[in-house]
Design an enzyme around this catalytic site. Sequence first.
Site, PDB file in Angstrom:
ATOM      1  N   GLU A   1      -6.153  33.353 -72.888  1.00  0.00           N
ATOM      2  CA  GLU A   1      -5.667  32.737 -71.648  1.00  0.00           C
ATOM      3  C   GLU A   1      -6.158  33.539 -70.459  1.00  0.00           C
ATOM      4  O   GLU A   1      -6.562  34.686 -70.604  1.00  0.00           O
ATOM      5  CB  GLU A   1      -4.122  32.765 -71.611  1.00  0.00           C
TER       6      GLU A   1
ATOM      7  N   LYS B   1      -5.478  35.807 -67.329  1.00  0.00           N
ATOM      8  CA  LYS B   1      -4.411  36.718 -66.934  1.00  0.00           C
ATOM      9  C   LYS B   1      -4.164  36.485 -65.448  1.00  0.00           C
ATOM     10  O   LYS B   1      -4.981  36.857 -64.599  1.00  0.00           O
ATOM     11  CB  LYS B   1      -4.801  38.172 -67.205  1.00  0.00           C
TER      12      LYS B   1
ATOM     13  N   ASP C   1      -2.747  36.659 -61.724  1.00  0.00           N
ATOM     14  CA  ASP C   1      -2.392  37.786 -60.881  1.00  0.00           C
ATOM     15  C   ASP C   1      -1.315  37.366 -59.887  1.00  0.00           C
ATOM     16  O   ASP C   1      -1.574  37.142 -58.716  1.00  0.00           O
ATOM     17  CB  ASP C   1      -3.652  38.254 -60.137  1.00  0.00           C
TER      18      ASP C   1
ATOM     19  N   TYR D   1       3.552  30.654 -69.411  1.00  0.00           N
ATOM     20  CA  TYR D   1       2.631  31.050 -70.475  1.00  0.00           C
ATOM     21  C   TYR D   1       3.288  31.593 -71.746  1.00  0.00           C
ATOM     22  O   TYR D   1       2.598  31.931 -72.691  1.00  0.00           O
ATOM     23  CB  TYR D   1       1.586  32.051 -69.968  1.00  0.00           C
TER      24      TYR D   1
ATOM     25  N   LYS E   1      -9.074  43.523 -68.792  1.00  0.00           N
ATOM     26  CA  LYS E   1      -9.037  43.579 -67.331  1.00  0.00           C
ATOM     27  C   LYS E   1     -10.454  43.559 -66.769  1.00  0.00           C
ATOM     28  O   LYS E   1     -11.314  44.317 -67.210  1.00  0.00           O
ATOM     29  CB  LYS E   1      -8.345  44.869 -66.876  1.00  0.00           C
TER      30      LYS E   1
ATOM     31  N   CYS F   1      16.839  56.451 -38.089  1.00  0.00           N
ATOM     32  CA  CYS F   1      15.510  56.920 -37.715  1.00  0.00           C
ATOM     33  C   CYS F   1      15.309  58.349 -38.219  1.00  0.00           C
ATOM     34  O   CYS F   1      16.138  59.220 -37.946  1.00  0.00           O
ATOM     35  CB  CYS F   1      15.363  56.872 -36.200  1.00  0.00           C
TER      36      CYS F   1
ATOM     37  N   CYS G   1      14.914  60.694 -34.859  1.00  0.00           N
ATOM     38  CA  CYS G   1      15.985  60.964 -33.896  1.00  0.00           C
ATOM     39  C   CYS G   1      17.369  60.611 -34.425  1.00  0.00           C
ATOM     40  O   CYS G   1      18.365  60.868 -33.762  1.00  0.00           O
ATOM     41  CB  CYS G   1      15.720  60.232 -32.589  1.00  0.00           C
TER      42      CYS G   1
ATOM     43  N   CYS H   1      13.237  51.721 -34.390  1.00  0.00           N
ATOM     44  CA  CYS H   1      14.112  52.720 -33.806  1.00  0.00           C
ATOM     45  C   CYS H   1      14.304  52.313 -32.346  1.00  0.00           C
ATOM     46  O   CYS H   1      13.332  52.178 -31.606  1.00  0.00           O
ATOM     47  CB  CYS H   1      13.484  54.104 -33.893  1.00  0.00           C
TER      48      CYS H   1
ATOM     49  N   CYS I   1      12.973  58.837 -28.561  1.00  0.00           N
ATOM     50  CA  CYS I   1      12.779  59.356 -29.913  1.00  0.00           C
ATOM     51  C   CYS I   1      11.518  60.234 -29.959  1.00  0.00           C
ATOM     52  O   CYS I   1      10.444  59.812 -29.522  1.00  0.00           O
ATOM     53  CB  CYS I   1      12.655  58.158 -30.851  1.00  0.00           C
TER      54      CYS I   1
HETATM   55  S1  IVH Z   1       1.910  37.241 -71.840  1.00  0.00           S
HETATM   56  C1  IVH Z   1       4.781  40.386 -73.898  1.00  0.00           C
HETATM   57  N1  IVH Z   1       0.181  35.801 -70.556  1.00  0.00           N
HETATM   58  O1  IVH Z   1       0.437  40.267 -67.098  1.00  0.00           O
HETATM   59  C2  IVH Z   1       3.632  39.926 -73.130  1.00  0.00           C
HETATM   60  N2  IVH Z   1       1.131  37.646 -69.433  1.00  0.00           N
HETATM   61  O2  IVH Z   1       0.536  43.387 -67.685  1.00  0.00           O
HETATM   62  C3  IVH Z   1       3.937  38.690 -72.442  1.00  0.00           C
HETATM   63  N3  IVH Z   1       0.361  37.896 -67.143  1.00  0.00           N
HETATM   64  O3  IVH Z   1       3.807  41.161 -67.023  1.00  0.00           O
HETATM   65  C4  IVH Z   1       3.005  38.446 -71.341  1.00  0.00           C
HETATM   66  N4  IVH Z   1      -0.986  36.154 -67.132  1.00  0.00           N
HETATM   67  O4  IVH Z   1       3.059  39.232 -65.586  1.00  0.00           O
HETATM   68  C5  IVH Z   1       0.992  36.866 -70.504  1.00  0.00           C
HETATM   69  N5  IVH Z   1      -1.350  34.378 -69.559  1.00  0.00           N
HETATM   70  C6  IVH Z   1      -0.543  35.445 -69.492  1.00  0.00           C
HETATM   71  C7  IVH Z   1      -0.418  36.237 -68.352  1.00  0.00           C
HETATM   72  C8  IVH Z   1       0.431  37.328 -68.356  1.00  0.00           C
HETATM   73  C9  IVH Z   1      -0.507  37.163 -66.421  1.00  0.00           C
HETATM   74  C10 IVH Z   1       1.012  39.105 -66.606  1.00  0.00           C
HETATM   75  C11 IVH Z   1       2.476  39.200 -66.856  1.00  0.00           C
HETATM   76  C12 IVH Z   1       2.680  40.532 -67.493  1.00  0.00           C
HETATM   77  C13 IVH Z   1       1.427  41.250 -67.142  1.00  0.00           C
HETATM   78  C14 IVH Z   1       1.116  42.277 -68.190  1.00  0.00           C
END
Ligand code: IVH
Length: 689
Positions: A112, A114, A116, A217, A329, A420, A423, A436, A441
């Site tokens: 899948e 990842k 952000d 997801y 990553k 602050c 001050c 502040c 100050c």
């Molecule tokens: S699965 C137990 N699937 O990446 C693992 N995570 O560093 C369950 N994230 O905290 C996570 N896309 O916020 C999963 N397709 C995806 C994801 C995903 C982004 C994030 C999620 C997680 C972080 C892990």
Amino acid sequence: MPAEEIIQRMSELAEKLLLWQSQYAQGRPTVSDLEYDKVWDDLRQMEEQNPEQRLPWSPTQRVGSDLSHGFPERAHEVPVLSLDKAYAVSELEAWLKKNQGLSSQPLVVVAEQKLDGLSVVLYYENGILERALTRGNGWVGNDVTANIKTIPTVPLKLEPGLRLAVRGEVYLPKSQFSSINARQEEPYANARNLAAGTLRRVKSRETAEVPLHIFCYEAFFLAWPGQTLPSGHLEALAALKTLGFPVNAPIAALSPEGQFTGVQRHSLELLSCRGIPYAELGPLVEDQTRQRPTLDWDIDGLVLKVDALNLREELGATEHHPRWAMAYKFESPQGETKVEEITVQVGRTGRVTPVARVSPVAVGGSTITFVTLHNEGFIEGLELNIGDIVAISRRGDVIPAVERVVEKLTPGTWKFPEFCPSCGSCLRKEGAHAFCPQPDCPDQKRYRLIFFAGKDQMDIENLGPETVDTLISLGLVNDPSDFFTCDYDKLLDVAGFGPKKVELIRAGVEKARKQPFVRVLTALGIPDLGPKLAQLLIEAGLKSYAALREALENRAQELVNLPGVGERTVESLKLGLLKPSVSRLIDKLTQAGLVMEAQAPRGPENTAFAGTVWCVTGSFEKFQPRALAEEEILKRAGRVVSAVSGATTHLLAGSGAGSKLQKAQSLGVRVVSEQAFLTALAQERVPGL
Ligand code: IVH
């Protein structure tokens, strides 16, 4: 109507609206707007009259409310783990191989994107969205239910009896981010940070105004009457999709030779995801890296997940991450480092900014030790605390930014101070920022002085922050005018300040004394009054402080007509320039001999009033507004101040002159009538000479 009947009626209306909403979202509206609005209004009215009976899943919750709510901490039902990370395809291949070795059947792994964004968990009880929590530290998150309900695609009500926990990522589409960020007072570094700030708005109506999205997801089906619970991840995703959750289609399902069982094939079709052999992992990663910039959401890598849920259970998890998943990553100019300390700085405007000191880390070619944390909301959005490990980015040439908390090592979120640090005054909140309120100050003063002397303002050579600090500590400067009057010989007593250095400082000051008015105006540090606006005002004929003041006091509306000047800018100018402290400072700068008017670009120089210092008071017949008289003085190289002092040479007094007239008389300042002034102008000579 009895309570049960009310609930029954409200349920019917709410059901109808939810159905129509989902049909509309799928591009297949079945009712007219008029009909929809009517039902909506009916439900709203019933809810207003019977607030106790309001249904938690009512579609009216999507628009949010103006009531402030906190984000109480709550425990997760299952710990929300994070992912183990790999940075090379070879690491992914090794992980696949190891897991295949532990499995008796061909191991199916789902790839899948990842996402952000911000990780949240949605909890459904008896088919109703009960709670939405942020990830937090994995065990305890913050309750953001009211704000999550404003996301139109989050189902509020599913089938009765369904118990379900869903993990997903809240994000702001890139396209929306650019247009919204353009309107932010202080732009966000990226869509993720803006989404985080939005999810943390205490008024859900404000969250509803930002078009947040979610992709789900992971699903944990706990009870689903009349249904067999999914036994694999693809099946679970397909079920989520059928239930109406937004699911980002997996990129591919990997198996050793690309082979599948029937159920998986069915889910693949539903999710429009393809099946590929392990050998194609490399090209798949390359392909996604290429596609990344074309997507409307940010991704920072890929995730590989074992499909079979029973195998997931067998593989288990370490303390931090499951063994059944692995993240890849993308390379990015990011560094990970520890937050050592969080301090707050008070700027020259009084704005209080939190700053993180991190263990030095190299990002994009330079070492970073300090990173701004913007404001309280930013820190809360990150759920950041001292000791946490953060990812720091530097996109292009920009200031380093904290992107996220990578590892939460300290529970809780750092608490913003109430007072602050410089001050001790009680801080005031204005919008997203804390201020502040005390103009005296010490930190505010210090930064105002440094700013005034700075390169882009008065550019006082050889007078940097360290020298400013020394001057302050000797009690030589208190406000910027002191730079031009103080006794620099006192510096000779301080180690490191020899006669040569002191001479250079003095030379810098003398040079700066001749800086044009536009620089003086900018150096005051009035919010919004930068060099561009200062020049614009001068070109519009407001060539002196007196002229500016008059315009702001009497015809502010005309200023709004200037290009690029809005109501808000004029308000800032009024607030800043009309302050008594600023007008006092202007007088002192005038007396210190600075250039307090913009030079007329052409025409022979008229110095008829050179060396005179005027104060103008009362009202006049010929000079309406009063600034016209002040302009005549300035045109002839006289100076204009707003208060009478020993340095004032003339008081131009119109009718109704009050305390200034008395003061002038007591100080022996020459008082000039309008008639005498007109004569002086005609003769081009100073009255009384
Ligand atoms: S699965 C137990 N699937 O990446 C693992 N995570 O560093 C369950 N994230 O905290 C996570 N896309 O916020 C999963 N397709 C995806 C994801 C995903 C982004 C994030 C999620 C997680 C972080 C892990």
